[in-house]
Design a protein around this motif. Structure first.
Motif, PDB file in Angstrom:
ATOM      1  N   ARG A  29      23.305   5.674   8.284  1.00 32.82           N
ATOM      2  CA  ARG A  29      23.143   4.375   7.609  1.00 32.82           C
ATOM      3  C   ARG A  29      24.045   4.221   6.409  1.00 32.82           C
ATOM      4  N   ARG A  30      24.846   5.226   6.106  1.00 37.97           N
ATOM      5  CA  ARG A  30      25.789   5.170   4.991  1.00 37.97           C
ATOM      6  C   ARG A  30      27.121   5.750   5.460  1.00 37.97           C
ATOM      7  N   PRO A  31      28.238   5.011   5.279  1.00 44.87           N
ATOM      8  CA  PRO A  31      29.531   5.571   5.676  1.00 44.87           C
ATOM      9  C   PRO A  31      29.830   6.844   4.886  1.00 44.87           C
ATOM     10  N   ALA A  32      30.081   7.927   5.587  1.00 47.45           N
ATOM     11  CA  ALA A  32      30.310   9.205   4.923  1.00 47.45           C
ATOM     12  C   ALA A  32      31.621   9.175   4.137  1.00 47.45           C
ATOM     13  N   ARG A  53      35.394   4.940   8.725  1.00 48.88           N
ATOM     14  CA  ARG A  53      35.740   3.546   9.017  1.00 48.88           C
ATOM     15  C   ARG A  53      34.501   2.780   9.490  1.00 48.88           C
ATOM     16  N   VAL A  54      34.380   1.545   8.992  1.00 47.98           N
ATOM     17  CA  VAL A  54      33.305   0.654   9.408  1.00 47.98           C
ATOM     18  C   VAL A  54      33.944  -0.512  10.155  1.00 47.98           C
ATOM     19  N   ASP A  55      33.612  -0.674  11.414  1.00 51.18           N
ATOM     20  CA  ASP A  55      34.217  -1.720  12.234  1.00 51.18           C
ATOM     21  C   ASP A  55      33.485  -3.051  12.155  1.00 51.18           C
ATOM     22  N   GLN A  56      32.180  -3.026  11.870  1.00 52.72           N
ATOM     23  CA  GLN A  56      31.398  -4.256  11.870  1.00 52.72           C
ATOM     24  C   GLN A  56      31.593  -5.025  10.564  1.00 52.72           C
ATOM     25  N   PRO A  57      31.500  -6.355  10.623  1.00 51.44           N
ATOM     26  CA  PRO A  57      31.610  -7.149   9.399  1.00 51.44           C
ATOM     27  C   PRO A  57      30.327  -7.079   8.587  1.00 51.44           C
ATOM     28  N   VAL A  58      30.451  -7.310   7.288  1.00 59.06           N
ATOM     29  CA  VAL A  58      29.262  -7.425   6.447  1.00 59.06           C
ATOM     30  C   VAL A  58      28.514  -8.709   6.819  1.00 59.06           C
ATOM     31  N   ALA A 133      24.782  -5.165  10.145  1.00 57.71           N
ATOM     32  CA  ALA A 133      23.866  -4.980  11.271  1.00 57.71           C
ATOM     33  C   ALA A 133      24.671  -4.555  12.499  1.00 57.71           C
ATOM     34  N   PRO A 134      24.237  -3.490  13.213  1.00 61.72           N
ATOM     35  CA  PRO A 134      23.146  -2.567  12.905  1.00 61.72           C
ATOM     36  C   PRO A 134      23.310  -1.978  11.498  1.00 61.72           C
ATOM     37  N   LEU A 135      22.195  -1.541  10.907  1.00 64.95           N
ATOM     38  CA  LEU A 135      22.168  -1.280   9.479  1.00 64.95           C
ATOM     39  C   LEU A 135      23.176  -0.242   9.021  1.00 64.95           C
ATOM     40  N   LEU A 136      24.009  -0.675   8.085  1.00 65.28           N
ATOM     41  CA  LEU A 136      24.799   0.196   7.237  1.00 65.28           C
ATOM     42  C   LEU A 136      24.709  -0.381   5.828  1.00 65.28           C
ATOM     43  N   LEU A 137      24.642   0.495   4.840  1.00 60.55           N
ATOM     44  CA  LEU A 137      24.575   0.088   3.442  1.00 60.55           C
ATOM     45  C   LEU A 137      25.806   0.637   2.740  1.00 60.55           C
ATOM     46  N   LEU A 138      26.610  -0.273   2.175  1.00 59.64           N
ATOM     47  CA  LEU A 138      27.908   0.081   1.612  1.00 59.64           C
ATOM     48  C   LEU A 138      27.839   0.162   0.081  1.00 59.64           C
ATOM     49  N   ASP A 139      28.937   0.659  -0.515  1.00 62.48           N
ATOM     50  CA  ASP A 139      29.193   0.584  -1.966  1.00 62.48           C
ATOM     51  C   ASP A 139      28.119   1.297  -2.782  1.00 62.48           C
TER      52      ASP A 139
END
Length: 218
Positions: A29-32, A53-58, A133-139
Motif C-alpha cells: 500500500r506504499r511505494p517502496a 514506479r506507480v502506474d495508476q493515476p491519483v 485505487a486500488p489503494l496506494l498512499l503516496l508522499d
C-alpha cells in the motif's frame, strides 16, 4: 531535493527514508523507496530518491476533491487498515506539536485547544492527490506523531465540497464526531483556516467555517 548543507536534515528531508525503515511497503500500500543518493556541491546538499514506479493515476489532481468518487467498500476498509497499522508504529518524529495547537486552535477555531486523549503516528498528509485505487498512499515526507484521528480529519476536510464522499469518510472513521477525535478535528480545521488566511484552499473557506462552528458547539 536540495538545501544548504547545514540545513539538510530534519523531518521533511529524511521523511521518505524514515518511512521506508519504519513501514516498508505496508503490504503493497506504499511505494517502496528503492534507493537514496546524497551529493554535495560547495555549501549545497542534494538528495535523489528512487521509489517503486506507480502506474495508476491519483484519485484527484487537486488535494481538494472536486467530484464525488464511487469507491468500493473494500477500498475504504483497506485505507482504514493501513492507517491503523501506521498509527501503532513507534517514532520520535512529530507531525503536530502541542504548542501549535495551543496557539492556532483558539485563533482560528475559537475554542481552547482540546486535550489530546491519545497521540498516535500519522501519515499527516492524507488527501485525494496522495491516494490511488486500488489503494496506494503516496508522499510520506511529513509523517509523525499527531492527535488520534488526524489522518481521518485531514481526509474529511479535503472532501468537504463533495457531501457524499465526506459522509463516507465519516462512516469509515467513526472517531470523527466523537470526543476522542475533537483535538484532531480542531487541529486540522485550524491548519486549513490558516492556509485560507494566506490565500490557499479558498474553495473550502465556507465549509471550514461551518466545521469550526460545529466544533465550538461540541
Amino acid at each position: 531535493m536540495s538545501a544548504p548543507e547545514d540545513k539538510a536534515s530534519g523531518k521533511l528531508w529524511d521523511g521518505a527514508l524514515d518511512a521506508q525503515h519504519a513501514f516498508g511497503d505496508l503490504d503493497g500500500r506504499r511505494p517502496a523507496l528503492l534507493g537514496v543518493h546524497d551529493a554535495f556541491d560547495d555549501t549545497t546538499a542534494y538528495r535523489a530518491e528512487l521509489s517503486a514506479r506507480v502506474d495508476q493515476p491519483v484519485l484527484s489532481d487537486d488535494p481538494v476533491l472536486q467530484r464525488d468518487l464511487q469507491l468500493p467498500d473494500s477500498w475504504w476498509a483497506d485505507l482504514a487498515g493501513v492507517l491503523e497499522k501506521v498509527s501503532v508504529v513507534g517514532t520520535e518524529r512529530v507531525a503536530v506539536r502541542q504548542q501549535y495547537m495551543d496557539r492556532a486552535i483558539p485563533e482560528f477555531v475559537g475554542i481552547p485547544a482540546p486535550a489530546v486523549t491519545c497521540w498516535t503516528t500519522a501519515h499527516a498528509d492524507v488527501h485525494w492527490a496522495n491516494l490511488i485505487a486500488p489503494l496506494l498512499l503516496l508522499d510520506w515526507e511529513g509523517w509523525g506523531r499527531a492527535p488520534e484521528g488526524f489522518d481521518a480529519a485531514t481526509l474529511y476536510a479535503y472532501s468537504m465540497l463533495q457531501p457524499d464522499t465526506a459522509a463516507r469518510v465519516r462512516d469509515a472513521f467513526p472517531i470523527l464526531g466523537s470526543p476522542a477525535g475533537l483535538a484532531a478535528e480542531a487541529t486540522v480545521c485550524a491548519q486549513l483556516l490558516q492556509t485560507v488566511a494566506r490565500g490557499d484552499n479558498v474553495t473550502l473557506e465556507d465549509q471550514l467555517w461551518h466545521w469550526a462552528e460545529e466544533l465550538r458547539r461540541r
